[in-house]
Design a protein around this motif. Structure first.
Motif, PDB file in Angstrom:
ATOM      1  N   UNK A  35     -28.769 -80.704  69.358  1.00 23.06           N
ATOM      2  CA  UNK A  35     -29.884 -81.572  69.762  1.00 23.06           C
ATOM      3  C   UNK A  35     -30.676 -80.937  70.901  1.00 23.06           C
ATOM      4  N   UNK A  36     -29.958 -80.342  71.852  1.00 25.86           N
ATOM      5  CA  UNK A  36     -30.632 -79.708  72.981  1.00 25.86           C
ATOM      6  C   UNK A  36     -31.516 -78.555  72.540  1.00 25.86           C
ATOM      7  N   UNK A  37     -31.035 -77.758  71.584  1.00 23.90           N
ATOM      8  CA  UNK A  37     -31.821 -76.608  71.155  1.00 23.90           C
ATOM      9  C   UNK A  37     -33.123 -77.041  70.496  1.00 23.90           C
ATOM     10  N   UNK A  38     -33.095 -78.133  69.748  1.00 24.96           N
ATOM     11  CA  UNK A  38     -34.329 -78.656  69.167  1.00 24.96           C
ATOM     12  C   UNK A  38     -35.322 -78.989  70.277  1.00 24.96           C
ATOM     13  N   UNK A  39     -34.833 -79.638  71.333  1.00 27.16           N
ATOM     14  CA  UNK A  39     -35.697 -79.969  72.474  1.00 27.16           C
ATOM     15  C   UNK A  39     -36.205 -78.715  73.157  1.00 27.16           C
ATOM     16  N   UNK A  40     -35.311 -77.746  73.365  1.00 25.73           N
ATOM     17  CA  UNK A  40     -35.685 -76.512  74.057  1.00 25.73           C
ATOM     18  C   UNK A  40     -36.789 -75.780  73.306  1.00 25.73           C
ATOM     19  N   UNK A  41     -36.638 -75.625  72.011  1.00 21.32           N
ATOM     20  CA  UNK A  41     -37.647 -74.922  71.219  1.00 21.32           C
ATOM     21  C   UNK A  41     -38.970 -75.671  71.245  1.00 21.32           C
ATOM     22  N   UNK A  42     -38.905 -76.996  71.231  1.00 18.08           N
ATOM     23  CA  UNK A  42     -40.139 -77.782  71.316  1.00 18.08           C
ATOM     24  C   UNK A  42     -40.846 -77.554  72.657  1.00 18.08           C
ATOM     25  N   UNK A  43     -40.080 -77.548  73.752  1.00 20.44           N
ATOM     26  CA  UNK A  43     -40.678 -77.276  75.063  1.00 20.44           C
ATOM     27  C   UNK A  43     -41.275 -75.876  75.119  1.00 20.44           C
ATOM     28  N   UNK A  44     -40.545 -74.887  74.598  1.00 23.38           N
ATOM     29  CA  UNK A  44     -41.038 -73.510  74.629  1.00 23.38           C
ATOM     30  C   UNK A  44     -42.327 -73.381  73.835  1.00 23.38           C
ATOM     31  N   UNK A  45     -42.369 -73.962  72.636  1.00 27.18           N
ATOM     32  CA  UNK A  45     -43.575 -73.900  71.819  1.00 27.18           C
ATOM     33  C   UNK A  45     -44.771 -74.485  72.562  1.00 27.18           C
ATOM     34  N   UNK A  46     -44.546 -75.576  73.284  1.00 27.67           N
ATOM     35  CA  UNK A  46     -45.626 -76.239  74.003  1.00 27.67           C
ATOM     36  C   UNK A  46     -46.055 -75.463  75.244  1.00 27.67           C
ATOM     37  N   UNK A  47     -45.094 -74.912  75.973  1.00 28.34           N
ATOM     38  CA  UNK A  47     -45.379 -74.295  77.272  1.00 28.34           C
ATOM     39  C   UNK A  47     -45.751 -72.826  77.169  1.00 28.34           C
ATOM     40  N   UNK A  48     -45.026 -72.067  76.355  1.00 29.71           N
ATOM     41  CA  UNK A  48     -45.257 -70.617  76.283  1.00 29.71           C
ATOM     42  C   UNK A  48     -46.295 -70.247  75.231  1.00 29.71           C
ATOM     43  N   UNK A  49     -46.473 -71.084  74.221  1.00 28.30           N
ATOM     44  CA  UNK A  49     -47.499 -70.886  73.189  1.00 28.30           C
ATOM     45  C   UNK A  49     -47.468 -69.473  72.604  1.00 28.30           C
ATOM     46  N   UNK A  50     -46.277 -68.994  72.299  1.00 27.13           N
ATOM     47  CA  UNK A  50     -46.134 -67.699  71.646  1.00 27.13           C
ATOM     48  C   UNK A  50     -46.114 -66.503  72.559  1.00 27.13           C
ATOM     49  N   UNK A  51     -46.282 -66.698  73.858  1.00 23.12           N
ATOM     50  CA  UNK A  51     -46.306 -65.587  74.803  1.00 23.12           C
ATOM     51  C   UNK A  51     -44.920 -65.051  75.109  1.00 23.12           C
ATOM     52  N   UNK A  52     -44.828 -63.922  75.834  1.00 23.66           N
ATOM     53  CA  UNK A  52     -43.536 -63.338  76.196  1.00 23.66           C
ATOM     54  C   UNK A  52     -42.650 -64.352  76.912  1.00 23.66           C
ATOM     55  N   UNK A  53     -41.402 -64.457  76.459  1.00 26.53           N
ATOM     56  CA  UNK A  53     -40.525 -65.520  76.940  1.00 26.53           C
ATOM     57  C   UNK A  53     -39.094 -65.020  77.053  1.00 26.53           C
TER      58      UNK A  53
END
Length: 250
Positions: free
Chosen positions: A151-169
């Protein structure tokens, strides 16, 4: 139009076990600070950082009197970002990111899967000297149980997609994923784990005295992986071994 030059930098992650030895018998925070400085990573991702604990000061005579992020960074790392996850009578602990370059501090997102364990996703952004592209940094410490981690990983990926928008992470920390169930969804999200890329499997880091389980990870996206190492000589400083990697951005 100017182009970025390729720049290499180093990253380290470690669950510091609140600055005490694996069996809680002695303080290790001074040794940890020196070992970290000897390794001089550009970015340092820490979990279970005991930012404040009045009981430690009473028990260990040389426990730092300042907040641990300040103690660790003083005259060495330029900036830090701390995210409080668990609070109790004597103090609190959480995740932290330490950096040689200034950090644009984001939020510490509550990703707790269970009421009995508080977990956070700490987000910061940094820029390396001579590079105009931001690097998004996420420090994590996932749940003890597999369903909670999923469940946490689903949330984490959602946050990353929103915040990093495909940039280096970079997503680094203690994943508690001893059966390596999370690498597939991380790969599907575009991430590579440094040890998995170079050796075929994540590093075994727990327990530190005889590491059998691959708990600690450094996942990257949009960055090249040049090397990775397990910090075996730190085995008495925490119940986890730290890991480090050399990365490149261009």
């Amino acid at each position: 139009m100017t182009q970025n030059l390729a720049v290499r930098f180093s990253v380290m992650t470690m669950n510091v076990h609140k600055g005490v030895s694996p069996l809680h018998r002695k303080s290790t925070i001074y040794e940890l600070r020196q070992k970290m400085r000897d390794h001089h990573p550009d970015l340092l991702f820490l979990q279970e950082l005991q930012q404040e604990h009045r009981g430690r000061i009473k028990r260990f005579g040389q426990w730092p009197s300042t907040e641990l992020t300040h103690f660790l960074c003083e005259d060495f790392w330029h900036d830090w970002h701390y995210g409080k996850n668990a609070e109790y009578l004597d103090g609190h602990h959480g995740n932290a990111i330490l950096s040689k370059r200034p950090l644009h501090k984001g939020e510490n997102y509550d990703i707790s899967a269970y009421r009995f364990e508080r977990r956070g996703l700490l987000h910061s952004i940094t820029y390396l000297e001579g590079v105009s592209t931001p690097i998004h940094c996420f420090c994590v410490h996932l749940a003890l149980f597999e369903r909670g981690r999923e469940r946490q990983l689903v949330e984490i990926i959602r946050y990353i997609d929103s915040l990093a928008q495909g940039g280096p992470t970079i997503v680094a920390g203690d994943f508690n994923d001893w059966r390596n169930r999370l690498s597939v969804p991380m790969r599907e999200a575009g991430f590579s784990e440094v040890f998995e890329t170079l050796t075929g499997s994540p590093a075994k880091t727990f327990p530190s005295v005889k590491p059998l389980l691959p708990m600690d990870r450094i996942y990257v996206r949009g960055l090249q992986i040049h090397s990775a190492e397990i910090l075996h000589e730190w085995l008495k400083l925490s119940d986890h071994l730290g890991i480090a990697a050399e990365l490149e951005i261009s």
